[in-house]
Structure formats: C-alpha cells, structure tokens
Write a protein that holds these residues in place. Sequence first.
Motif, PDB file in Angstrom:
ATOM      1  N   PRO A  72       6.340  37.616  -8.921  1.00 45.72           N
ATOM      2  CA  PRO A  72       6.159  38.258 -10.391  1.00 45.72           C
ATOM      3  C   PRO A  72       7.197  37.980 -11.420  1.00 45.72           C
ATOM      4  O   PRO A  72       7.150  37.893 -12.577  1.00 45.72           O
ATOM      5  CB  PRO A  72       6.285  39.661 -10.264  1.00 45.72           C
ATOM      6  N   GLN A  73       8.601  37.880 -11.171  1.00 46.33           N
ATOM      7  CA  GLN A  73       9.650  37.399 -12.030  1.00 46.33           C
ATOM      8  C   GLN A  73       9.298  36.145 -12.926  1.00 46.33           C
ATOM      9  O   GLN A  73       9.461  36.188 -13.953  1.00 46.33           O
ATOM     10  CB  GLN A  73      10.978  37.147 -11.274  1.00 46.33           C
ATOM     11  N   PHE A  74       8.678  35.243 -12.404  1.00 47.80           N
ATOM     12  CA  PHE A  74       8.192  33.919 -13.217  1.00 47.80           C
ATOM     13  C   PHE A  74       7.081  34.204 -13.950  1.00 47.80           C
ATOM     14  O   PHE A  74       6.556  33.096 -14.767  1.00 47.80           O
ATOM     15  CB  PHE A  74       8.333  32.891 -12.001  1.00 47.80           C
ATOM     16  N   ASN A  75       6.147  35.263 -13.664  1.00 44.95           N
ATOM     17  CA  ASN A  75       5.210  35.461 -14.783  1.00 44.95           C
ATOM     18  C   ASN A  75       5.719  36.154 -16.126  1.00 44.95           C
ATOM     19  O   ASN A  75       5.321  35.757 -17.138  1.00 44.95           O
ATOM     20  CB  ASN A  75       4.129  36.378 -14.005  1.00 44.95           C
ATOM     21  N   LEU A  76       6.744  37.181 -15.673  1.00 48.00           N
ATOM     22  CA  LEU A  76       7.403  37.568 -16.795  1.00 48.00           C
ATOM     23  C   LEU A  76       8.039  36.653 -17.706  1.00 48.00           C
ATOM     24  O   LEU A  76       8.166  36.596 -18.866  1.00 48.00           O
ATOM     25  CB  LEU A  76       8.522  38.656 -16.411  1.00 48.00           C
ATOM     26  N   THR A  77       8.800  35.647 -17.016  1.00 52.89           N
ATOM     27  CA  THR A  77       9.751  34.591 -17.766  1.00 52.89           C
ATOM     28  C   THR A  77       8.982  33.566 -17.998  1.00 52.89           C
ATOM     29  O   THR A  77       9.332  32.547 -18.920  1.00 52.89           O
ATOM     30  CB  THR A  77      10.741  33.903 -16.692  1.00 52.89           C
ATOM     31  N   ARG A  78       7.783  32.996 -17.542  1.00 57.54           N
ATOM     32  CA  ARG A  78       6.757  31.906 -18.087  1.00 57.54           C
ATOM     33  C   ARG A  78       7.286  30.883 -17.296  1.00 57.54           C
ATOM     34  O   ARG A  78       6.603  29.548 -17.961  1.00 57.54           O
ATOM     35  CB  ARG A  78       6.724  31.986 -19.446  1.00 57.54           C
ATOM     36  N   HIS A  79       8.098  30.706 -16.350  1.00 53.49           N
ATOM     37  CA  HIS A  79       8.488  29.477 -15.887  1.00 53.49           C
ATOM     38  C   HIS A  79       7.464  28.742 -14.842  1.00 53.49           C
ATOM     39  O   HIS A  79       6.834  29.702 -14.220  1.00 53.49           O
ATOM     40  CB  HIS A  79       9.852  29.597 -15.018  1.00 53.49           C
TER      41      HIS A  79
END
Length: 469
Positions: free
Chosen positions: A410-417
């Motif tokens: 999920p973190q990289f959905n938040l950060t868009r990476h």
Amino acid sequence: MTTDLTQASAADLGRLYAKGKASPVETMKAVLARADALAATVNALCHVETRGALAAARASEKRWKKGEPRSALDGVPVSVKELVRVKGWPASMGSKLTDKTPADADAPAVARLRAAGAVVFAQSTSSEYGHKGVTDSPLHGITRNPWNTALTPGGSSGGAGAAVAAGLGPIAIGTDGGGSVRIPASFNGLIGLKATFGRVPAWPPSMTGDLSNTGPMARTALDAALMMNVIARPDARDGSALPADDTDYTRKLGRLPKKLKVGFALRLGDHPLDIEVAAMVTKAARDFAALGCKVEEVEAPFSFGEASRAFVVHWLSALQRLLQVFPEARHDEFDPSLLAGAKAGLRCTLQDVVNAQVTRRDLTLAWNLFFEKYDLLLTPTVAVQPFAAGTNLPPGPDGKPNVMWSPYTPQFNLTRHPAATVPVGLSRQGLPVGLQIVSAHYKDALVLRAAAAFAEIHTLRFPVLPETK
C-alpha cells in the motif's frame, strides 16, 4: 498441432501465428474450452463473450495470413477485471447493488488492447468494489487459486491472476489500489506491475481516486512489456495521465545496467512475516548480486505505523461514499466486510483526512530521497503464503486473525512509485512466493527490466493447473 496453446505466452503465440504454426482461432477455441472446463473449479471469469471472441479471432487470423498484424498482441486472448469498463458488458463491480447496465465505452486500456488486435474475451472476478485483498463477492462467490483450489488467489484482481495461472488467456488487466495487482500476481506466480501513477490511463475514475492504478498481469516480463507498449499511452478522459513518451518496454528488457545500487528491506515495520517467505525472498535479494547489483540491507525511511494509518484513512474515507450512492434499505446486500469498512469511513473526521494527506506527502518525500541513493528497493510482495479461500484474513502467529498480512504494497500506492512483483520460486507447499521491486517515479521500464532479469535465472515452471480430467 500438439502445442497446448493455453499454456503459451503472448509472445510465443505471436511467434506461432507469424510462422503459421498456430492461429488465433485455434487459440481462442482452446482457451474457451478450458474456461468452460474450469468454470466451477476456479471461478475466475464472471462473463465470457464467446461469439464476439471468435469473431475477433477470425479477423485477427486474416490479418496474420496477410502479414499485417496490428501488433505482437494481435490475436492474443486477454481477460479484463470486472472493475474496468468493457463496452457492451455490465459494469458489475462485483456487487449485487449495481444495475448491470452495459458500459457504453471501453476503458482506455481495453480500447488500446482492442486497437492492437488483442481478443478481449472475458471479464474476471473481483472482490466487491475491489475493497479487499482476496477475491470473493456476494455476486460471484469464491474465486480459487489454481495452484491449490482450497486457497485464495489473493485480490482484488484475483480472478485475473487465477485466469492467467490457469491458462485462461496469457495476459490480463487488473487494478491496484493497495496491492490488488501485486498480491494476486504473487499468489499465482505471475509478474504484475503497478506503474507510476498516471502512466497507464484510467477511466472512469476509481472510487479510491489516485490510489488506484490499471496494470498488466502476465506469466512473463516480456508479456507485461508487450502490454505496457500498448496500454501506457495517455487518454484525454484521464486528467492525471502522464504525457506520452517513446518507451519501448520490450527493448528495455535484458541485462541490468552494471553497479545498480539495490536496497533490501525484509520488513517495513513491526509486522509478522512467514519464515519461509522471509528465507526465499532474502535469497532472491542476494541473487541480485549475481546480476551485477550492489545489494545492501536497509530500513524503511518512514514510520510504518504512520504510513499504514494514512492509507487506512484514505481507503475508508473513499469507501464510505458507497453508503450515499446506494439506498440504505439495500446496504445489507454489501459484502459484510465492505459494509463494515464503509461505516468505519464515516467515522473519519476532516482532521483525519487532512492529517493523512500531510503524511502522504511526507511519506512520498521520504521515499523520493531514498531513491536518490538507491536505484531499486526489494521487499517481499506479501508477508504470508496463500491462505484459505473464502476467508478475509490468514491466522497470525498468535492464532488470531492477521490483519497485517499485506504490509508491503500500500505504501507505494500512496507515493505513486512504480512497483512490480516477480516470482522467486515455490514454497515447500508448492505455492508461489513473490518479490516486490520498486523504483523512483517514472522508472517503470527499469522495474520491469529488473523483474525480467531475475525471472530469466529463476524460471517458474507452470504445471497445467488445475487438472481438467
């Protein structure tokens, strides 16, 4: 011919078509027969367009005979997650509450695939509104993992993952709002990519807004690259679509650049981790040294607890909108976990939402600075192995439900990476385990290149699953 066309990759099918050793019609008939045989066993497809698929396959066959294919994907069967619009098919969202009116236009990825000659033949199952990381719904029932049908394929793009693993088309379109491409790709032994947000345009907007991405799921990195060449083009209907670029994802595959600096994080915070997953992914990270990379163990640059809370607020505050969209008298028709999440979203205050947005910005900055130092990040894709189908959570080490079984995506959905998953092998139970590969914004091709380089030395052999006798 003797080749089992249901087990061929998209790239292999294109080569067979070009040589006249197979035809799109043969392939489509084989896939349709297999889909029929496995419908009750796997329950990966909720709508199959037999007549239209065969008509499209015949048109493709004519193009190949003339030597005029539209692309390398011409005549390749592809399934589309039911959250993604397909013209003429119901936009069911896995829900009993939607009116099932046929969509009047294709979503951008679907339109691009059709234009490339791919045969869009089926809709794959999802959890209701893609709200959870497994795939079952009140509308379609339970979808099962072809590697072991007692287990979940993950979710919410579990139907897409199960379809590709089971030989129901070599490629599929999924969506990923918190790991919903990467989790089922990991559980089914596939390569799945969540590109930089906006690289693959999406329409209509997702209920979860800019958390959600449309992406490819395939058995090989080459097939995922072929899909990206087609679907990673801007569309005016998506206000967040990135500008067009000239990247040929297939040409970017091959050996990794020398001396890439790679960070490996076995954990992102204080959460349980299956011991076999830990061992397999640790070995995979070390294997990147054999690819010429400099691998270092690292810690996440941001508080896991804060990032998780920010994601939950973003997610639940989006779900609560369903309670306004549909009449209260029908709310008991929702999946109980979706209804519970939507009601929890009502309790999010304005301050909660603002705080979550601030945390999201800080989290993005922290990872941006991390990727100034490292070319790639490696983590497990999921902290557990596939668990019982029909359940929302696996048991934790203490015997209680493990709510932190998917902490990495999920973190990289938040950060868009951009983030992809690649299989590292099979556990002692014969189940696929995935490695997540992440990089800086717009390094989508590098992520896929790393997945391809690793997969080349760690080939996962797909048995013909499940048996159809």
